[in-house]
Motif scaffolding. Structure first.
Motif, mmCIF file in Angstrom:
data_model
loop_
_atom_site.group_PDB
_atom_site.id
_atom_site.type_symbol
_atom_site.label_atom_id
_atom_site.label_comp_id
_atom_site.label_asym_id
_atom_site.label_seq_id
_atom_site.Cartn_x
_atom_site.Cartn_y
_atom_site.Cartn_z
ATOM 1 N N ARG A 64 45.402 38.098 32.643
ATOM 2 C CA ARG A 64 43.951 38.041 32.474
ATOM 3 C C ARG A 64 43.284 39.347 32.911
ATOM 4 O O ARG A 64 42.358 39.827 32.250
ATOM 5 C CB ARG A 64 43.383 36.864 33.260
ATOM 6 C CG ARG A 64 41.916 36.600 33.004
ATOM 7 C CD ARG A 64 41.476 35.279 33.592
ATOM 8 N NE ARG A 64 41.738 35.219 35.018
ATOM 9 C CZ ARG A 64 41.785 34.088 35.719
ATOM 10 N NH1 ARG A 64 41.625 32.941 35.100
ATOM 11 N NH2 ARG A 64 42.003 34.101 37.003
ATOM 12 N N TYR A 65 43.767 39.915 33.988
ATOM 13 C CA TYR A 65 43.198 41.169 34.509
ATOM 14 C C TYR A 65 43.324 42.286 33.479
ATOM 15 O O TYR A 65 42.424 43.121 33.329
ATOM 16 C CB TYR A 65 43.930 41.549 35.795
ATOM 17 C CG TYR A 65 43.426 42.795 36.476
ATOM 18 C CD1 TYR A 65 42.321 42.759 37.324
ATOM 19 C CD2 TYR A 65 44.075 44.023 36.300
ATOM 20 C CE1 TYR A 65 41.870 43.905 37.969
ATOM 21 C CE2 TYR A 65 43.627 45.169 36.933
ATOM 22 C CZ TYR A 65 42.524 45.099 37.772
ATOM 23 O OH TYR A 65 42.075 46.244 38.404
ATOM 24 N N MET A 66 44.428 42.292 32.740
ATOM 25 C CA MET A 66 44.688 43.395 31.807
ATOM 26 C C MET A 66 43.826 43.350 30.550
ATOM 27 O O MET A 66 43.828 44.296 29.771
ATOM 28 C CB MET A 66 46.168 43.422 31.410
ATOM 29 C CG MET A 66 47.075 43.977 32.500
ATOM 30 S SD MET A 66 46.480 45.531 33.207
ATOM 31 C CE MET A 66 46.447 46.578 31.773
ATOM 32 N N ARG A 67 43.070 42.289 30.347
ATOM 33 C CA ARG A 67 42.161 42.252 29.199
ATOM 34 C C ARG A 67 41.081 43.313 29.315
ATOM 35 O O ARG A 67 40.566 43.800 28.302
ATOM 36 C CB ARG A 67 41.499 40.877 29.088
ATOM 37 C CG ARG A 67 42.431 39.756 28.723
ATOM 38 C CD ARG A 67 41.700 38.479 28.397
ATOM 39 N NE ARG A 67 40.824 38.045 29.486
ATOM 40 C CZ ARG A 67 40.296 36.811 29.558
ATOM 41 N NH1 ARG A 67 40.568 35.927 28.624
ATOM 42 N NH2 ARG A 67 39.516 36.478 30.556
ATOM 43 N N ASP A 68 40.713 43.665 30.548
ATOM 44 C CA ASP A 68 39.566 44.546 30.761
ATOM 45 C C ASP A 68 39.880 45.767 31.617
ATOM 46 O O ASP A 68 38.966 46.415 32.124
ATOM 47 C CB ASP A 68 38.421 43.749 31.425
ATOM 48 C CG ASP A 68 38.049 42.518 30.631
ATOM 49 O OD1 ASP A 68 37.759 42.669 29.431
ATOM 50 O OD2 ASP A 68 38.077 41.414 31.197
ATOM 51 N N HIS A 69 41.175 46.087 31.783
ATOM 52 C CA HIS A 69 41.539 47.214 32.636
ATOM 53 C C HIS A 69 42.630 48.072 31.996
ATOM 54 O O HIS A 69 43.330 47.631 31.082
ATOM 55 C CB HIS A 69 42.029 46.712 34.002
ATOM 56 C CG HIS A 69 40.962 46.059 34.816
ATOM 57 N ND1 HIS A 69 40.596 44.738 34.640
ATOM 58 C CD2 HIS A 69 40.165 46.542 35.815
ATOM 59 C CE1 HIS A 69 39.619 44.430 35.497
ATOM 60 N NE2 HIS A 69 39.339 45.504 36.214
ATOM 61 N N ARG A 70 42.770 49.254 32.518
ATOM 62 C CA ARG A 70 43.798 50.180 32.039
ATOM 63 C C ARG A 70 45.159 49.812 32.627
ATOM 64 O O ARG A 70 45.243 49.074 33.609
ATOM 65 C CB ARG A 70 43.451 51.615 32.441
ATOM 66 C CG ARG A 70 42.088 52.099 31.953
ATOM 67 C CD ARG A 70 41.811 53.517 32.424
ATOM 68 N NE ARG A 70 42.068 53.677 33.866
ATOM 69 C CZ ARG A 70 41.904 54.820 34.526
ATOM 70 N NH1 ARG A 70 41.514 55.909 33.880
ATOM 71 N NH2 ARG A 70 42.147 54.892 35.828
ATOM 72 N N VAL A 71 46.211 50.367 32.022
ATOM 73 C CA VAL A 71 47.567 50.078 32.483
ATOM 74 C C VAL A 71 47.747 50.487 33.939
ATOM 75 O O VAL A 71 48.327 49.741 34.748
ATOM 76 C CB VAL A 71 48.605 50.784 31.583
ATOM 77 C CG1 VAL A 71 49.998 50.672 32.192
ATOM 78 C CG2 VAL A 71 48.594 50.182 30.179
ATOM 79 N N ASP A 72 47.262 51.669 34.311
ATOM 80 C CA ASP A 72 47.462 52.115 35.689
ATOM 81 C C ASP A 72 46.699 51.234 36.680
ATOM 82 O O ASP A 72 47.152 51.011 37.811
ATOM 83 C CB ASP A 72 47.097 53.587 35.870
ATOM 84 C CG ASP A 72 45.699 53.924 35.391
ATOM 85 O OD1 ASP A 72 45.103 53.108 34.673
ATOM 86 O OD2 ASP A 72 45.207 55.015 35.732
ATOM 87 N N ASP A 73 45.535 50.707 36.253
ATOM 88 C CA ASP A 73 44.814 49.756 37.105
ATOM 89 C C ASP A 73 45.646 48.495 37.319
ATOM 90 O O ASP A 73 45.736 47.967 38.431
ATOM 91 C CB ASP A 73 43.479 49.358 36.460
ATOM 92 C CG ASP A 73 42.479 50.492 36.423
ATOM 93 O OD1 ASP A 73 42.536 51.357 37.318
ATOM 94 O OD2 ASP A 73 41.653 50.532 35.496
ATOM 95 N N GLY A 74 46.253 48.013 36.225
ATOM 96 C CA GLY A 74 47.062 46.809 36.307
ATOM 97 C C GLY A 74 48.291 46.992 37.183
ATOM 98 O O GLY A 74 48.670 46.094 37.943
ATOM 99 N N LEU A 75 48.920 48.137 37.087
ATOM 100 C CA LEU A 75 50.100 48.413 37.910
ATOM 101 C C LEU A 75 49.732 48.473 39.391
ATOM 102 O O LEU A 75 50.467 47.975 40.260
ATOM 103 C CB LEU A 75 50.749 49.720 37.463
ATOM 104 C CG LEU A 75 51.421 49.672 36.083
ATOM 105 C CD1 LEU A 75 51.845 51.070 35.652
ATOM 106 C CD2 LEU A 75 52.624 48.736 36.097
ATOM 107 N N GLU A 76 48.583 49.070 39.680
ATOM 108 C CA GLU A 76 48.106 49.133 41.061
ATOM 109 C C GLU A 76 47.829 47.722 41.595
ATOM 110 O O GLU A 76 48.180 47.388 42.731
ATOM 111 C CB GLU A 76 46.833 49.975 41.123
ATOM 112 C CG GLU A 76 46.226 50.118 42.510
ATOM 113 C CD GLU A 76 47.043 50.987 43.447
ATOM 114 O OE1 GLU A 76 46.883 50.852 44.671
ATOM 115 O OE2 GLU A 76 47.858 51.795 42.950
#
Length: 270
Positions: free
Chosen positions: A226-238
């Protein structure tokens, strides 16, 4: 279990079955529907024993969408002042949106089982679910365009991520019906089944499989998706690094590893 006007709710073997229960009205979404679904999913979110949700409709059809009587009632509340009318309508629309946000924001996976009509507001509802399965005779339609309005409860916001922008535009602009076979081809549903009994059997088997997994792992997986719908890959990895810094300390990891080594089925705490 609480009795509801628009739903039937059951909990068995960690799986909550939430059924729209107005078959005589083609499961149209009346006033009780919109308030009760928020209460039901709050209970689901707060009840650790619930690990997966199956959402279905009683009778021949999943749902014909919003009850037209509800729309007619809203029209009678309009006054002479355009600004006040707009403010009243906006509040009402946001309230309806909150009902399906409750489904989308639920910590537990929600599986939609669809047969017959899935029209208008019902598309908004299934778009808020994690996965969708249907019968071959299911009929999907973004019907709002034929009522002289734009869909406003989530279809136009969530569906492009499910079936792609171009196909969503075609269905939203035309209102044409899509059957179960085409729904699977465009990715609206994961799989189709010959009839409703076969559909429900398969969906509950899937729900049971998910319910047997670590609830901590399922929670983390859904949150990251769900988080990755609105964030960049590096944000998601963090985010997953920070999340798992805590969650990898869960006892579920040890239980899963021990079960894997001993070739036994793991038994996770709620």
């Amino acid at each position: 279990m609480i009795e509801y006007q628009a739903f039937r709710v059951e909990l068995k073997d960690k799986v909550a079955h939430v059924a729209i229960n107005r078959p005589d009205k083609v499961n149209a979404m009346n006033a009780a529907f919109w308030s009760e679904i928020v209460e039901i999913f709050r209970w689901i979110d707060e009840t650790d024993e619930v690990r997966v949700v199956v959402l279905s409709g009683e009778g021949k059809h999943f749902s014909a969408g919003i009850d037209l009587q509800l729309l007619a009632q809203a029209a009678t509340q309009m006054g002479a002042d355009v600004g006040r009318n707009a403010e009243r309508l906006r509040r009402q629309i946001l309230t309806l949106q909150a009902s399906f946000n409750a489904v989308d924001n639920c910590r537990k996976p929600v599986i939609a089982a669809i047969q017959g009509y899935c029209i208008g507001g019902a598309i908004d509802l299934i778009a808020a679910c994690d996965m969708r399965y249907c019968t071959l005779d299911a009929q999907f339609s973004i019907k709002e365009i034929d009522m002289g309005m734009a869909a406003d409860v989530g279809t136009l916001q969530r569906l492009p991520r499910i079936i792609g922008d171009g196909m969503m535009r075609e269905l939203a602009y035309t209102g044409r019906a899509v059957d179960g076979r085409e729904a699977q081809a465009i990715g609206l549903v994961n799989r189709t089944y010959a009839d409703q009994p076969e559909l429900m059997t398969a969906v509950f088997e899937l729900a049971s499989d998910i319910a047997a997994k670590s609830p901590v792992a399922i929670r983390g997986t859904k949150e990251m998706i769900r988080y990755m719908r609105d964030h960049r890959v590096d944000d998601g990895l963090e985010y997953i690094a920070t999340w798992n810094a805590a969650m990898l300390q869960s006892a579920d990891l040890k239980v899963a590893m021990a079960a894997h080594m001993s070739k036994q089925k793991p038994d996770f705490a709620d």
